[in-house]
Design an enzyme around this catalytic site. Structure first.
Site, mmCIF file in Angstrom:
data_model
loop_
_atom_site.group_PDB
_atom_site.id
_atom_site.type_symbol
_atom_site.label_atom_id
_atom_site.label_comp_id
_atom_site.label_asym_id
_atom_site.label_seq_id
_atom_site.Cartn_x
_atom_site.Cartn_y
_atom_site.Cartn_z
ATOM 1 N N HIS A 55 1.608 3.346 9.290
ATOM 2 C CA HIS A 55 0.581 4.382 9.323
ATOM 3 C C HIS A 55 0.984 5.553 10.206
ATOM 4 C CE1 HIS A 55 -2.207 1.815 7.148
ATOM 5 N NE2 HIS A 55 -1.922 0.834 7.982
ATOM 6 N N HIS A 74 3.872 -2.948 13.412
ATOM 7 C CA HIS A 74 3.051 -2.914 12.211
ATOM 8 C C HIS A 74 2.499 -1.517 11.944
ATOM 9 C CE1 HIS A 74 0.470 -4.713 9.109
ATOM 10 N NE2 HIS A 74 -0.433 -3.832 9.509
ATOM 11 N N LYS A 123 3.434 0.483 -0.998
ATOM 12 C CA LYS A 123 2.221 0.628 -0.188
ATOM 13 C C LYS A 123 1.185 1.232 -1.121
ATOM 14 C CE LYS A 123 -0.148 0.808 3.732
ATOM 15 N NZ LYS A 123 -0.481 -0.377 4.537
#
Length: 293
Positions: A172, A156, A218
């Site tokens: 990220h 993730h 995103k």
């Protein structure tokens, strides 16, 4: 700032100072911020604030270093769509362990381990600490809407996932962003700012941005840029284990940062990422405190 935050910030500063593999902006990499992204959930955003890629240059020699090389080997091990069960092959299992073996030997992770042992949050034995890291980051669990193990903290946060083919969740990490942009899979839409956040800076190491990936958007993500994999692992693991809260404020270098860190069943990382609160002037003011810029 409460005392525990000061203590944690001092440790994060140590970790930052020890990150010898961190790239230097303007020298080892360059980015082009261009314009502000629009407020949208669509990939076909007419308000796209960036017609060019985010990264204009990265010295890829850094990717030959052991922790970077081991990290990059993990990025193709996952099925990005949530709901699709993950199958971990023996080769992928070995790659996971190789990566952990590499980062545990770095000064950044040794500092984090020392702090966690002092707080009785991690075992002093290195092999047991590695097992703890594996559970936090690599053990699979079922993300929301799935009844089968389809996700992990590592996937993730560092690789990224897609939900219903329309929304990008997680993602990220700057290395994954750069590599996917280089392959033409990322369309950088521009930087993101709010009324309370500082203007982005191409020479700083934290950026909020918008991009599309695999036909999903995103709408707003936040990442460190140019730091090593071991720095992020050390920082996020510290925040996960030291705080029952979902947001931890730390100060280091020029940055006041809030680390968002959501737990999954108190065993795994659900998501974690940095939110820049302000830059601080490296020249202290008359009170001895760094001044805001």
């Amino acid at each position: 700032m409460i005392e525990s935050d000061r203590e944690l910030s001092a440790t994060v500063q140590e970790i930052w100072d020890s990150d010898v593999n961190r790239l230097k902006p303007g020298k080892d990499y360059r980015i082009s911020l261009q314009g502000k992204a629009g407020d949208t959930m669509s990939c076909n955003d007419s308000n796209d604030g960036a017609g060019l890629p985010l990264f204009t240059f990265v010295d890829e020699n850094i990717f030959k270093k052991e922790t970077f090389f081991a990290f990059i080997s993990l990025l193709d091990n996952y099925e990005s769509a949530t709901g699709e069960p993950e199958i971990v092959t023996p080769e992928e299992l070995a790659e996971n362990h190789r990566f952990l073996d590499a980062i545990i030997q770095t000064p950044t992770m040794k500092i984090a381990h020392r702090y966690l042992v002092e707080k009785q949050l991690s075992p002093p034995d290195e092999s047991e600490f590695k097992e703890q890291l594996y559970r936090i980051w690599f053990e699979l669990y079922a993300r929301r809407g799935s009844n089968r193990p389809d996700s992990s903290g590592f996937e993730h946060v560092f690789v990224g996932e897609t939900r219903r083919g329309r929304t990008v969740i997680g993602f990220h990490n700057w290395i994954q962003l750069y590599l996917q942009e280089k392959l033409g899979h990322i369309d950088y839409k521009g930087y993101s700012v709010t009324a309370h956040s500082p203007q982005p800076d191409e020479n700083k190491h934290i950026l909020a941005l918008q991009f599309s990936w695999k036909n999903g958007i995103k709408p707003k993500g936040s990442i460190f840029i140019g730091v090593s994999p071991e720095f992020e692992f050390a920082l996020y693991t510290l925040c996960f284990l030291t705080s029952p809260n979902e947001r931890v404020k730390v100060q280091f270098s020029l940055y006041d940062v809030e680390i968002v860190c959501y737990h999954y069943n108190q065993k795994h990382i659900s998501t974690t990422y940095p939110v820049l609160l302000r830059y601080r002037n490296p020249q202290a003011d008359s009170t001895g405190n760094p001044s805001e810029v």
